[in-house]
Design an enzyme around this catalytic site. Structure first.
Site, PDB file in Angstrom:
ATOM      1  N   HIS A 241     -35.875 -46.519 -88.818  1.00  0.00           N
ATOM      2  CA  HIS A 241     -36.667 -45.315 -89.047  1.00  0.00           C
ATOM      3  C   HIS A 241     -35.717 -44.165 -89.351  1.00  0.00           C
ATOM      4  O   HIS A 241     -34.555 -44.187 -88.930  1.00  0.00           O
ATOM      5  CB  HIS A 241     -37.487 -44.933 -87.806  1.00  0.00           C
ATOM      6  CG  HIS A 241     -38.711 -45.755 -87.599  1.00  0.00           C
ATOM      7  ND1 HIS A 241     -39.971 -45.214 -87.502  1.00  0.00           N
ATOM      8  CD2 HIS A 241     -38.880 -47.093 -87.461  1.00  0.00           C
ATOM      9  CE1 HIS A 241     -40.861 -46.174 -87.309  1.00  0.00           C
ATOM     10  NE2 HIS A 241     -40.221 -47.328 -87.273  1.00  0.00           N
TER      11      HIS A 241
ATOM     12  N   GLU B  28     -37.264 -46.404 -78.545  1.00  0.00           N
ATOM     13  CA  GLU B  28     -36.522 -47.667 -78.680  1.00  0.00           C
ATOM     14  C   GLU B  28     -35.042 -47.488 -78.350  1.00  0.00           C
ATOM     15  O   GLU B  28     -34.182 -48.131 -78.938  1.00  0.00           O
ATOM     16  CB  GLU B  28     -36.714 -48.283 -80.069  1.00  0.00           C
ATOM     17  CG  GLU B  28     -38.127 -48.782 -80.303  1.00  0.00           C
ATOM     18  CD  GLU B  28     -38.232 -49.795 -81.431  1.00  0.00           C
ATOM     19  OE1 GLU B  28     -37.201 -50.419 -81.783  1.00  0.00           O
ATOM     20  OE2 GLU B  28     -39.340 -49.972 -81.948  1.00  0.00           O
TER      21      GLU B  28
END
Length: 467
Positions: free
Chosen positions: A335, A68
């Site tokens: 995350h 990402e």
């Protein structure tokens, strides 16, 4: 910075591979950066800080896999900050909007590849975007020593997310197929005698179907379960953990013992709406490590296999990137990272020959085949519905065109033309999806079905020969 901008994939000039000394250890980091352009809050500021933290990390990272990281702006900023320790890197292009994958390395990248998954979401789910970004496996062949086999093949990936929850996950078939493809590329690297690293956000929990498929069909090990084999198999709310009857771990235990990289109480992006609003206004909140954390789970992994003639073992593994942004006070991503140190040892003759994959129980292959069959029926029904919608809209459009001839007023004619145009446009889109995309998806399902059936047959033969 300007030198890096001249080329997205760069290798330091003048590197002499003959002067490379085989390292005694590798420091590996994998992180989902949550760098969605226009969507992720404080995107550029957070990714800049990720670059700073990588540059200051101790021990220094040897190989970093990012997921990402969607924009070249963010990638190049991270490259500029880390070029003194990670002088080589590759930003991977895929799909319509890019795959969001990047690999940084201490050593030269001799070869790279970008393999897109055959089953990769649906274009109708444009609000999720998986199909449009072209998710796949970013590969880098990195030379870290002078001998012919002193190569590590790094594979960085981001599997399809389970948007609908585990019990009603219509994308389970896609994610399982992606795990199968990932297992194949890792197995092929091991069969070439190279060291192998599989990094990424796999969107799976330990010992799930996708996880077992990878470990069975690629001679790899999960660094976290090597060190902590009794760690959690999901969040405390999952059926797998409830069956173990261990209770709800604390937030601190989830990080240290269970490797929870996602949905941790320590991550500000998982806080409630009011707490996030307070943080934006400058009112911070501290999380007690002893508070129960029922939702935290591990979705991020580092898989590894040693090279021919060498054994690599896990020296340590930890959850990293848990710090906050120094001024914004938010977490650097939604995350946390997985970070590990692998150390080199001489392999025994048995280990030198142990590059073959194993097999799952026959019942597991039957479960996957049943899942494929169920999903195949669903997609064939979707194709019929979409093509029916297309045919219906064509009939409605023709009817509107005919009705215009008898329209008593221009206003009514305008409405009929507007209805026919909008309806036919929607019908054509559905027709393209049903006739082209779903057809392509069904063919990819047939390939997946054949490969799983073939693996089942080989497992059956192996089971028969062992008796």
């Amino acid at each position: 910075m300007n030198n890096i901008k001249a080329e997205v994939a760069t290798n330091a000039p003048g590197t002499d591979n003959a002067l490379l000394q085989l390292p005694s250890s590798l420091r590996v980091i994998s992180l989902n950066c949550w760098g969605l352009k226009f969507i992720s809050k404080h995107r550029h500021e957070r990714l800049l800080e990720i670059g700073r933290q990588l540059a200051q990390a101790s021990p220094e990272p040897s190989i970093v896999g990012l997921q990402e990281c969607w924009t070249q702006q963010d990638y190049l900023a991270i490259r500029a900050l880390t070029k003194h320790i990670l002088p080589h890197g590759k930003f991977y292009f895929s799909g319509i909007f890019g795959g969001g994958l990047a690999i940084l390395s201490k050593w030269p990248i001799e070869e790279s590849s970008m393999f897109r998954y055959p089953l990769n979401g649906r274009p109708a789910a444009f609000y999720r975007g998986d199909w449009y970004v072209g998710k796949g496996v970013a590969g880098a062949r990195i030379r870290f020593g002078p001998a012919r086999k002193d190569v590590v093949e790094v594979f960085c990936t981001h599997l399809h997310a389970p948007y609908e929850g585990e019990l009603n996950d219509s994308y389970l078939c896609h994610r399982t197929a992606q795990a199968w493809e990932m297992a194949k590329v890792m197995r092929h690297a091991a069969e070439r005698g190279h060291m192998m690293l599989g990094l990424g956000d796999f969107n799976m929990v330990p010992l799930s179907l996708a996880y077992r498929l990878i470990e069975a069909h690629a001679p790899v090990r999960d660094v976290w379960r090597v060190v902590r084999p009794e760690s959690a198999l999901g969040s405390a709310e999952s059926e797998a953990e409830k069956a173990r009857g261990r209770g709800v771990p604390s937030a601190g235990e989830c990080l240290v013992e269970h490797g929870a990289t996602c949905d941790s109480r320590f991550n500000t992006w998982r806080w409630g709406k009011q707490m996030r609003k307070d943080l934006d206004r400058g009112k911070d909140s501290e999380v007690d490590p002893a508070v129960p954390d029922p939702r935290a789970r591990r979705l991020d992994y580092v898989f590894f296999a040693g090279q021919a003639g060498q054994r690599w073992e896990v020296e340590d593994v930890e959850v990293g990137m848990t710090m906050r942004h120094p001024t914004l006070r938010c977490s650097l991503s939604d995350h946390f990272s997985i970070e590990t140190t692998l150390v080199r040892q001489e392999a025994s003759q048995t280990e030198k020959e142990a590059t073959m994959s194993s097999y799952l129980p026959i019942e597991t292959y039957d479960e996957i085949l049943a899942m494929i069959a169920t999903y195949n029926l669903r997609e064939r029904k979707q194709r019929r519905l979409r093509l029916t919608h297309f045919a219906t809209e064509v009939g409605i459009a023709i009817g509107c065109f005919v009705a215009v001839w008898w329209s008593p007023h221009n206003f009514v004619a305008f409405l009929l033309m507007l209805l026919s145009t909008l309806g036919l446009s929607a019908g054509v889109l559905d027709g393209l999806m049903g006739g082209l995309f779903v057809g392509s998806e069904i063919r990819a399902l047939k390939e997946f079905e054949y490969e799983i059936g073939n693996a089942r047959e080989q497992a059956r033969r192996g089971l028969r020969s062992s008796h």
